[in-house]
Design a protein around this motif. Structure first.
Motif, mmCIF file in Angstrom:
data_model
loop_
_atom_site.group_PDB
_atom_site.id
_atom_site.type_symbol
_atom_site.label_atom_id
_atom_site.label_comp_id
_atom_site.label_asym_id
_atom_site.label_seq_id
_atom_site.Cartn_x
_atom_site.Cartn_y
_atom_site.Cartn_z
ATOM 1 N N ALA A 45 0.803 -1.228 0.000
ATOM 2 C CA ALA A 45 0.000 0.000 0.000
ATOM 3 C C ALA A 45 0.832 1.273 0.000
ATOM 4 C CB ALA A 45 -0.940 -0.001 1.199
ATOM 5 N N VAL A 46 1.906 1.303 0.769
ATOM 6 C CA VAL A 46 2.688 2.536 0.899
ATOM 7 C C VAL A 46 4.178 2.216 0.907
ATOM 8 C CG1 VAL A 46 0.904 3.706 2.246
ATOM 9 C CG2 VAL A 46 2.692 2.462 3.432
ATOM 10 N N ARG A 47 4.948 3.223 0.627
ATOM 11 C CA ARG A 47 6.399 3.125 0.777
ATOM 12 C C ARG A 47 6.805 4.074 1.886
ATOM 13 N NH1 ARG A 47 8.606 3.086 -5.517
ATOM 14 N NH2 ARG A 47 7.642 1.096 -6.108
ATOM 15 N N VAL A 48 7.114 3.509 3.027
ATOM 16 C CA VAL A 48 7.442 4.329 4.175
ATOM 17 C C VAL A 48 8.877 4.820 4.050
ATOM 18 C CG1 VAL A 48 8.131 2.320 5.550
ATOM 19 C CG2 VAL A 48 7.462 4.424 6.704
ATOM 20 N N SER A 49 9.103 6.081 4.439
ATOM 21 C CA SER A 49 10.436 6.676 4.369
ATOM 22 C C SER A 49 10.466 7.874 5.305
ATOM 23 C CB SER A 49 10.749 7.135 2.939
ATOM 24 O OG SER A 49 9.970 8.262 2.595
ATOM 25 N N PRO A 50 11.656 8.406 5.607
ATOM 26 C CA PRO A 50 11.719 9.603 6.453
ATOM 27 C C PRO A 50 10.931 10.769 5.883
ATOM 28 C CG PRO A 50 13.878 8.574 6.312
ATOM 29 C CD PRO A 50 12.995 7.848 5.340
ATOM 30 N N GLU A 51 10.840 10.848 4.544
ATOM 31 C CA GLU A 51 10.086 11.925 3.919
ATOM 32 C C GLU A 51 8.585 11.645 3.919
ATOM 33 O OE1 GLU A 51 12.702 10.366 2.309
ATOM 34 O OE2 GLU A 51 14.093 11.883 3.107
ATOM 35 N N LYS A 52 8.232 10.368 3.972
ATOM 36 C CA LYS A 52 6.820 9.978 3.920
ATOM 37 C C LYS A 52 6.521 8.966 5.030
ATOM 38 C CE LYS A 52 6.191 10.806 -1.031
ATOM 39 N NZ LYS A 52 5.805 10.202 -2.335
ATOM 40 N N PRO A 53 6.406 9.459 6.265
ATOM 41 C CA PRO A 53 6.130 8.538 7.373
ATOM 42 C C PRO A 53 4.697 8.001 7.305
ATOM 43 C CG PRO A 53 6.044 10.810 8.124
ATOM 44 C CD PRO A 53 6.532 10.860 6.705
ATOM 45 N N ILE A 54 4.453 6.908 8.010
ATOM 46 C CA ILE A 54 3.088 6.430 8.160
ATOM 47 C C ILE A 54 2.648 6.672 9.600
ATOM 48 C CG2 ILE A 54 3.297 4.672 6.369
ATOM 49 C CD1 ILE A 54 3.313 2.585 8.715
ATOM 50 N N LEU A 55 1.350 6.841 9.764
ATOM 51 C CA LEU A 55 0.774 7.065 11.081
ATOM 52 C C LEU A 55 0.151 5.771 11.584
ATOM 53 C CD1 LEU A 55 -0.987 10.486 10.362
ATOM 54 C CD2 LEU A 55 1.342 10.071 11.163
ATOM 55 N N ILE A 56 0.417 5.439 12.813
ATOM 56 C CA ILE A 56 -0.105 4.213 13.418
ATOM 57 C C ILE A 56 -0.806 4.587 14.714
ATOM 58 C CG2 ILE A 56 0.461 1.933 14.326
ATOM 59 C CD1 ILE A 56 2.936 1.920 12.588
ATOM 60 N N ASP A 57 -2.098 4.206 14.814
ATOM 61 C CA ASP A 57 -2.892 4.577 15.976
ATOM 62 C C ASP A 57 -3.569 3.361 16.594
ATOM 63 O OD1 ASP A 57 -2.693 7.506 16.064
ATOM 64 O OD2 ASP A 57 -3.699 7.433 14.124
ATOM 65 N N GLU A 58 -3.789 3.456 17.889
ATOM 66 C CA GLU A 58 -4.633 2.494 18.575
ATOM 67 C C GLU A 58 -6.000 2.473 17.886
ATOM 68 O OE1 GLU A 58 -6.747 2.332 23.026
ATOM 69 O OE2 GLU A 58 -5.540 4.051 22.386
ATOM 70 N N PHE A 59 -6.523 1.281 17.611
ATOM 71 C CA PHE A 59 -7.828 1.152 16.969
ATOM 72 C C PHE A 59 -8.900 0.990 18.036
ATOM 73 C CE2 PHE A 59 -11.133 -1.598 14.935
ATOM 74 C CZ PHE A 59 -11.647 -0.616 14.091
ATOM 75 N N LEU A 60 -9.842 1.934 18.068
ATOM 76 C CA LEU A 60 -10.888 1.914 19.096
ATOM 77 C C LEU A 60 -12.060 1.066 18.607
ATOM 78 C CD1 LEU A 60 -10.805 5.710 20.066
ATOM 79 C CD2 LEU A 60 -9.751 3.798 21.300
ATOM 80 N N ALA A 61 -11.934 -0.226 18.775
ATOM 81 C CA ALA A 61 -12.980 -1.144 18.314
ATOM 82 C C ALA A 61 -14.273 -0.902 19.078
ATOM 83 C CB ALA A 61 -12.518 -2.589 18.497
ATOM 84 N N ASP A 62 -15.390 -0.970 18.351
ATOM 85 C CA ASP A 62 -16.736 -0.827 18.923
ATOM 86 C C ASP A 62 -16.994 0.548 19.522
ATOM 87 O OD1 ASP A 62 -17.282 -3.539 18.324
ATOM 88 O OD2 ASP A 62 -16.254 -4.159 20.147
ATOM 89 N N ALA A 63 -16.211 1.539 19.136
ATOM 90 C CA ALA A 63 -16.462 2.902 19.614
ATOM 91 C C ALA A 63 -17.581 3.541 18.796
ATOM 92 C CB ALA A 63 -15.189 3.742 19.507
#
Length: 466
Positions: free
Chosen positions: A156-174
């Motif tokens: 899906a993506v190419r992660v790099s210092p110029e293009k970081p990815i964001l990773i978050d806790e997933f709030l299931a059933d919220a």
């Protein structure tokens, strides 16, 4: 107010029926250079960038630089460009939320596969992953394991210092909420609080939603108001602001805040009869909310916004709802109950829920409750009251029956099957939340259609979350 207003729009279709809504209308690309050309041609005193969504706020800094370069006597009005950037900058926004004592899902950014794996394991699966540089939830996904995350990073993506990815806790059933508000820098007027029909994991732009919300107790609604007002003050918002939140076990989490108009502004204004875009324009031009004498309004009826999906025009596209936004339009259904409003909204998008016939219900995907669960029993027994339930030994037999018109209604996450439903114009639902909402709509089928002008429906002039 005696102010000439000119609109710059790169899509003639969006104003084709309202071409006389402004003193001037320019069909130009939304770039700093083109907008500066309009400023120069009209001798404009100011530019409001917050009414064109993400595209227009993105030109804030370049436009200010271009105006300065040309020596034009013009300013960007409303919320400052720096405040808009603060809301976009994850680290700065996180620090602001911490200073305001506002809770956010835990998360961070990663610039390599090793960092991504480390952060995901620290947070605990499942996690929500997305690139930091795209709109509309493109390439956003919920991943459940190291293997899925590695696959995501490869495909899906190419992660790099110029293009970081964001990773978050997933709030299931919220429960997910949207709030549209207007602030004059001192006071904040909430246009509406919307509750998503879909649970967390479906992009906010693709979820059906309702006004007023039905799952908030007074304490939680009050906290939603407090959070909205704190963010408006923290960003020094002047004009429109949209806040996306999630509520889980009574705790209110902020997912993001955007000091600009959102796609829900027309829906909120129609449902509540409070014209928040007009109010915001006057506030940006210098009026205060107090001077305008406007008040908040909570409708007594229920309005459901449902999305228009383009799958019939895009053969081979994935018809399942998920974190990546796919809708291209929306409709609104209003009635005295959620069930009837939801039913009317489905009719409006050309996806009517049949009152009888034959149904194929497939709960095999992990999105749906397990076969032994109470929710599974409720759904299956509920649909049994209206449909003859069928099962198939092979996908080929199922698809043949769909194409031969032998099935009227489908609940499933199987992509191939849903693609056939799109081709054959068979009503389907692909999430647990929408399956329950459709069952509610079926239970309300025999009730009156409840046709009435929006302006005649009862509303109460009290503050949201008061």
């Amino acid at each position: 107010m005696g102010i000439d207003a000119h609109v710059v729009n790169n899509n003639p279709e969006t104003v084709s029926t309202d071409y006389d809504t402004s003193d001037g209308l320019f069909f130009e690309p939304i770039t700093a250079e083109e907008v500066a050309d309009v400023v120069e041609a009209t001798d404009a005193d100011g530019v409001m960038v917050q009414f064109g969504g993400q595209t227009s706020v993105n030109i804030g800094h370049p436009l200010q630089s271009e105006i300065n370069r040309r020596g034009l006597d013009c300013q960007i009005m409303g919320t400052s460009v720096d405040a808009i950037d603060l809301a976009e900058d994850r680290d700065r926004f996180n620090r602001l939320m911490d200073s305001l004592d506002i809770t956010q899902p835990c998360g961070g950014s990663a610039t390599s596969q090793e960092e991504a794996l480390g952060l995901a394991n620290e947070l605990g699966y499942p996690v929500l992953v997305r690139p930091s540089y795209v709109l509309g939830g493109r390439a956003m996904d919920v991943v459940e394991s190291d293997a899925e995350l590695i696959e995501y990073l490869k495909e899906a993506v190419r992660v790099s210092p110029e293009k970081p990815i964001l990773i978050d806790e997933f709030l299931a059933d919220a429960i997910e909420l949207d709030v549209d508000a207007v602030s004059d820098g001192t006071d904040t007027l909430i246009g509406g609080i919307m509750e998503h029909v879909e649970s967390a994991g479906v992009h906010s732009g693709d979820s059906a939603c309702m006004i007023p919300p039905r799952s908030l107790d007074p304490k939680t609604a009050k906290r939603v108001r407090e959070v909205t007002e704190k963010i408006a003050e923290g960003l020094n918002t002047v004009g429109l602001m949209n806040v996306q939140l999630a509520v889980k076990q009574g705790d209110v989490y902020v997912l993001e805040a955007n000091p600009r108009s959102s796609r829900t502004v027309p829906y909120v204004s129609k449902a509540t009869d409070v014209p928040i875009a007009k109010i915001a324009a006057k506030v940006i031009a210098g009026s205060s909310i107090e001077e305008l004498g406007v008040t908040e309004s909570i409708p007594e009826s229920v309005s459901v916004k449902e999305v228009v999906l383009p799958f019939d025009r895009l053969p081979g596209s994935d018809p399942r709802l998920g974190p990546e936004m796919k809708s291209t339009g929306e409709v609104m259904g209003t009635a005295e109950t959620f069930a009837k409003a939801y039913d009317k909204a489905q009719d409006s998008i050309g996806k009517p829920i049949p009152a009888e016939g034959t149904a194929w219900i497939d709960f095999s995907d992990e999105e749906f409750p397990t076969a032994e669960s109470h929710d599974s029993t409720l759904l299956y027994e509920g649909y049994e009251q209206y449909f003859d339930m069928v099962e198939y030994n092979s996908q080929e037999s199922l698809h043949n029956s769909l194409r031969q018109g032998q099935i009227d209604f489908v609940v499933s996450r199987d992509r191939d099957t849903l693609e056939v439903c799109v081709e054959e114009e068979i009503t389907y639902f692909s999430t647990t939340a929408s399956a329950f909402a459709a069952l509610e709509a079926l239970d309300a089928k025999e009730g009156p259609i409840d046709v009435a002008p929006i302006s005649s429906r009862q509303k109460t002039n009290i503050n949201w979350g008061a």
